[in-house]
Design an enzyme around this catalytic site. Structure first.
Site, PDB file in Angstrom:
ATOM      1  N   CYS A  96      -5.844  -5.938  -8.840  1.00  0.00           N
ATOM      2  CA  CYS A  96      -5.224  -4.657  -8.492  1.00  0.00           C
ATOM      3  C   CYS A  96      -6.253  -3.547  -8.345  1.00  0.00           C
ATOM      4  CB  CYS A  96      -4.184  -4.271  -9.543  1.00  0.00           C
ATOM      5  SG  CYS A  96      -4.880  -3.928 -11.173  1.00  0.00           S
TER       6      CYS A  96
ATOM      7  N   CYS B 254      -1.777   1.147  -2.568  1.00  0.00           N
ATOM      8  CA  CYS B 254      -0.639   1.226  -3.482  1.00  0.00           C
ATOM      9  C   CYS B 254      -1.086   1.017  -4.921  1.00  0.00           C
ATOM     10  CB  CYS B 254       0.414   0.197  -3.091  1.00  0.00           C
ATOM     11  SG  CYS B 254       2.006   0.410  -3.940  1.00  0.00           S
ATOM     12  N   CYS B 255      -1.904   0.012  -5.162  1.00  0.00           N
ATOM     13  CA  CYS B 255      -2.404  -0.247  -6.517  1.00  0.00           C
ATOM     14  C   CYS B 255      -3.286   0.901  -7.008  1.00  0.00           C
ATOM     15  CB  CYS B 255      -3.195  -1.552  -6.551  1.00  0.00           C
ATOM     16  SG  CYS B 255      -2.196  -3.051  -6.506  1.00  0.00           S
TER      17      CYS B 255
ATOM     18  N   CYS C  87       3.872  -8.766  -4.125  1.00  0.00           N
ATOM     19  CA  CYS C  87       3.033  -8.506  -5.298  1.00  0.00           C
ATOM     20  C   CYS C  87       3.076  -9.636  -6.321  1.00  0.00           C
ATOM     21  CB  CYS C  87       3.464  -7.206  -5.964  1.00  0.00           C
ATOM     22  SG  CYS C  87       3.391  -5.744  -4.918  1.00  0.00           S
TER      23      CYS C  87
ATOM     24  N   CYS D 289       4.005  -6.251 -10.314  1.00  0.00           N
ATOM     25  CA  CYS D 289       5.126  -5.495  -9.764  1.00  0.00           C
ATOM     26  C   CYS D 289       6.114  -6.447  -9.089  1.00  0.00           C
ATOM     27  CB  CYS D 289       4.616  -4.445  -8.791  1.00  0.00           C
ATOM     28  SG  CYS D 289       3.694  -3.104  -9.590  1.00  0.00           S
TER      29      CYS D 289
END
Length: 232
Positions: free
Chosen positions: A228, A117-118, A205, A200
């Protein structure tokens, strides 16, 4: 600067010469050396480095990554910085919206695979956006966490083939607080609510740290993840 060999040599020399320099002097060197090929990146946790840079380089580009998952307070801080500071805020976005990412990878990828995702929502957009620059500055500090204790003031970013600058690497949280108070620097309102590091918005997160934890302990708190990927 047209050669990455030249850029690397510049970074190596500056790492030696600027280790003890003030943050303003480091940023003044960056502005004089790279001009418009230099930018500041900001998560909009605060505007300290943007403020410092604007004091020696009015109109400096300030790059912000809009991941699609930010707190409303973070977006508000970005907008306030753009409105009141002599900087040029540039917002970078991922290639896909959150909805498009959910359709491809399934919902809540941040919980299932935070590294991916990062990578999709932070690392790739930044790598793409930094193509216009030879050097970039960050707000990394050595006192933030053990993983950042060795942060150099100037370094060669070998992955991106750029000069990476951390003008406040040697600052402490007290130094930040003093500068903020003396200069009326904009802060993300979440800092007043107990957050010490703002990323986030999903709880996986960013959460408030427990008493006695380091400032970044609330980031990816239920996993072994500490960065991240931007600074790895």
């Amino acid at each position: 600067m047209t050669s990455t060999v030249d850029l690397e040599a510049v970074a190596i020399a500056a790492a030696r010469d600027l280790e003890e320099a003030s943050a303003q002097d480091v940023l003044r060197w960056a502005a004089e050396t790279f001009g418009k090929r230099f930018c500041v990146t900001s998560s909009m946790e605060d505007a300290v480095v943007a403020h410092l840079a604007s004091s020696v380089f009015p109109g400096v580009d300030v790059v912000f990554l809009d991941t699609g998952y930010h707190f409303a307070e973070t977006i508000g801080t970005r907008d306030a910085v753009a409105a009141v500071m002599p900087v040029n805020v540039i917002t970078l976005k991922p290639l896909h919206t959150v909805a498009e990412q959910d359709a491809q990878y399934g919902p809540q990828l941040h919980d299932r695979d935070p590294d991916l995702c990062c990578s999709l929502r932070k690392v790739e957009p930044l790598n793409r956006g930094l193509g216009a620059y030879d050097a970039w500055a960050t707000g990394l500090r050595r006192d933030e966490s053990p993983s950042r204790a060795g942060t150099p003031v100037v370094a060669w970013d070998a992955k991106r083939r750029k000069v990476k600058i951390a003008p406040i690497a040697r600052w402490t949280q007290e130094d930040v607080d003093v500068y903020v108070a003396a200069n009326g620097v904009l802060l993300n309102p979440l800092l007043w609510e107990g957050y010490t590091s703002v990323g986030c918005s999903p709880l996986s997160c960013t959460r408030k740290p427990a008493e006695g934890e380091d400032g970044r302990s609330g980031r990816w708190a239920d996993s072994g993840k500490t960065e991240c990927g931007i600074h790895l």
